[in-house]
Design a protein around this motif. Structure first.
Motif, short mmCIF file in Angstrom:
data_model
loop_
_atom_site.label_atom_id
_atom_site.label_comp_id
_atom_site.label_asym_id
_atom_site.label_seq_id
_atom_site.Cartn_x
_atom_site.Cartn_y
_atom_site.Cartn_z
N ASN A 105 0.81 -1.22 0.00
CA ASN A 105 0.00 0.00 0.00
C ASN A 105 0.84 1.27 0.00
O ASN A 105 0.36 2.35 0.31
CB ASN A 105 -0.94 0.01 1.21
CG ASN A 105 -0.19 -0.08 2.52
OD1 ASN A 105 0.96 -0.50 2.57
ND2 ASN A 105 -0.85 0.31 3.60
N SER A 127 -8.34 -2.49 -1.29
CA SER A 127 -8.74 -1.10 -1.56
C SER A 127 -7.57 -0.14 -1.44
O SER A 127 -7.56 0.93 -2.06
CB SER A 127 -9.85 -0.68 -0.60
OG SER A 127 -9.41 -0.77 0.75
N GLN A 128 -6.55 -0.51 -0.66
CA GLN A 128 -5.39 0.35 -0.45
C GLN A 128 -4.22 0.01 -1.37
O GLN A 128 -3.25 0.76 -1.44
CB GLN A 128 -4.91 0.23 1.00
CG GLN A 128 -5.95 0.66 2.03
CD GLN A 128 -5.47 0.42 3.44
OE1 GLN A 128 -4.47 -0.24 3.68
NE2 GLN A 128 -6.21 0.95 4.41
N SER A 129 -4.31 -1.10 -2.07
CA SER A 129 -3.15 -1.56 -2.83
C SER A 129 -3.39 -1.70 -4.33
O SER A 129 -2.44 -1.67 -5.11
CB SER A 129 -2.69 -2.91 -2.29
OG SER A 129 -3.74 -3.86 -2.35
#
Length: 540
Positions: A105, A127-129
């Motif tokens: 991330n 969702s962060q990566s």
């Protein structure tokens, strides 16, 4: 339990077929009371409200994650574990090398790895990566992220639910895996090249998002409302979150309607409004529809995760209070749940009878049944928020901590009918009595405020004494700073409870009796006298 079991058979995407099927089931269950007439009026009014979806509606069908080399092995399937598929994943059928990027991330995490043309295995949530991975040329993301409160060390096969934003240009996919699978894949990538297969079958559609509104009309103040709401949407299975809340709400309405139909209890003075919604968006849409009458909503009760079995999940029934000074100045005995903490502007605090009134009802139920309950300051995160943002008193009933929260293990086996019954009985009692709008209910609320304020004053006196003692030998500037801080807290609580007392006069349907008005005014005057005396005693 039949309703909970039925809801868990679907991934309840708002506007999607699973969500609509569950809404239709609820509507069908309520139809008999909609055709019942009492005193020339329908007992129940049903209405399906439709609002345009603000985004594409994702429809999941199937997915398989497999290892193709160095050996062939099925790792996870949608059929067995639906949450292995990230929401908004596009369809794909691909085989590609797997590369493990620790973290995943942060852009720096990719500096030592060539991910182009590969599928990235990472520790961060998808969702962060996914954006970073795709920007470096990756084909997709496999995430092994599981929050610590889900206790992954104890549950190696748990998979955390997550999603990625809709992206029509990149058409991404993302897969969630368990800690056990992650350990195996990480070890494999250290030893040799690993080829994985990802097959995803999904589609996107457009359509309305529905809200089911069911109302027992009030007989003397039908324009005034007491609202009870539960969100119907969520991942599959989502038994506690929030099949339990939606099912308990249905049972509350069934029980009240049946009792009214049999003549066991009278029709309410105010309208009782029941809402099954798309979390946040459905509630906000309903409020927009009723924007001119929101000042006539006396209170809102929100059910979100009310069925978890404490013995199995480690969770406990909780009342999340509406924002009070404990939200802004967190001091013992006030506490958070462990879920998180929201931020509330102290200038937007408003006092209400609701916290102490509802807590007293829950406490009574707990004493008579042995039900274990707790409370926490406002944290946000559910459908009580839209009401609160509009200045409407609202409380949340829920369970936490719960290791199965937002995971593959949030299944029907973790649901306790007794927990649902306790929560449903407490909420039904609190809401129905407010809808009755009698003087007796107002006086019950007044008594609960008196009791809570007395306890709060004891706590403030103890904490203020301790804070002042700690700076007794400090310089004048330090002592003055502490006194100012303690004064601010004391005055905030005094104002909040003054407003709470005044709000009791809204409980009677129609004009409050003069005797009640006098008693409320007397309590307010007494509290101001106590405040003045306390400030003088502490030199504030």
């Amino acid at each position: 339990m039949d309703d909970v079991r039925s809801f868990t058979q679907f991934w309840r995407i708002p506007g999607g077929p699973g969500y609509d099927a569950c809404l239709s089931r609820i509507e069908s269950a309520l139809r008999p009371w909609a055709s019942t007439v009492i005193n020339g009026r329908p007992l129940l009014k049903l209405q399906v409200l439709e609002d345009p979806s603000q985004r594409k509606i994702w429809v999941p069908e199937d997915a398989v994650l497999s290892m193709e080399s160095p050996e062939i092995q099925i790792l996870h399937t949608y059929a067995a574990t639906p949450v292995m598929l990230c929401e908004n994943s596009f369809p794909i059928d691909i085989k590609a090398p797997l590369i493990y990027v620790p973290g995943g991330n942060n852009d720096e995490h990719y500096s030592q790895f060539e991910v182009h043309g590969r599928i990235v295995l990472c520790d961060a949530a998808a969702s962060q990566s996914y954006r970073l991975a795709l920007s470096h040329g990756a084909l997709g993301v496999i995430s092994c992220y599981v929050p610590t409160y889900n206790r992954p060390a104890e549950h190696p096969d748990i998979i955390a639910e997550s999603g990625i934003p809709y992206d029509s240009q990149r058409k991404p996919f993302a897969i969630n895996i368990s800690p056990r699978t992650a350990r195996e894949l990480k070890q494999r990538t250290r030893d040799s090249e690993v080829i994985v297969g990802v097959r995803v079958k999904t589609s996107f559609t457009d359509g309305p998002v529905k809200t089911l509104q069911a109302e027992i009309p009030g007989i003397s103040a039908p324009d005034e409302r007491v609202v009870i709401a539960a969100h119907l949407d969520h991942y599959k299975p989502g038994a506690n979150d929030n099949a339990s809340g939606a099912a308990t709400l249905l049972e509350i309405l069934r029980s009240l309607a049946t009792s009214i139909q049999k003549g066991e209890i009278p029709l309410p003075s105010r309208t009782l409004t029941f809402l099954w919604v798309d979390e946040y968006r459905g509630t906000s849409a309903w409020m927009k529809r009723n924007s001119e009458n929101l000042d006539k909503v006396l209170a809102a009760f929100v059910l979100d995760m009310v069925g978890g079995d404490p013995a199995k999940t480690g969770g406990q029934f909780r009342v999340e209070r509406m924002p009070d000074p404990g939200t802004v100045w967190l001091r013992a005995p006030d506490r958070h749940s462990g879920w998180g903490s929201g931020s509330w502007d102290k200038s937007k605090l408003f006092g209400s009878f609701l916290n102490d009134y509802y807590l007293a009802i829950v406490e009574s139920r707990a004493k008579s049944t042995g039900w274990m309950t707790a409370e926490n300051v406002w944290e946000g995160g559910s459908d009580h928020d839209p009401f609160l943002w509009k200045g409407i008193p609202a409380v949340l009933s829920w369970h936490f901590p719960d290791y199965a929260y937002h995971t593959s293990m949030d299944g029907i086996d973790n649901i306790s009918p007794q927990e649902m019954a306790n929560a449903g009985t407490s909420i039904a009692s609190a809401a129905y009595q407010l809808a009755l709008g009698s003087e007796n209910v107002a006086r019950m609320a007044l008594q609960s405020i008196d009791t809570a304020w007395a306890k709060r004053l004891e706590t403030i006196m103890l904490l203020t004494t301790m804070e002042l003692a700690e700076v007794q030998s400090a310089d004048a500037r330090s002592r003055d700073a502490v006194k100012k801080h303690e004064t601010e807290i004391l005055e905030a609580w005094a104002l909040w409870y003054d407003q709470a007392l005044e709000s009791v006069l809204r409980i009677p349907a129609g004009n409050p009796p003069e005797s009640l008005v006098k008693d409320v005014r007397l309590r307010r005057a007494q509290n101001q006298t106590e405040l003045t005396g306390l400030k003088a005693a502490f030199g504030l």
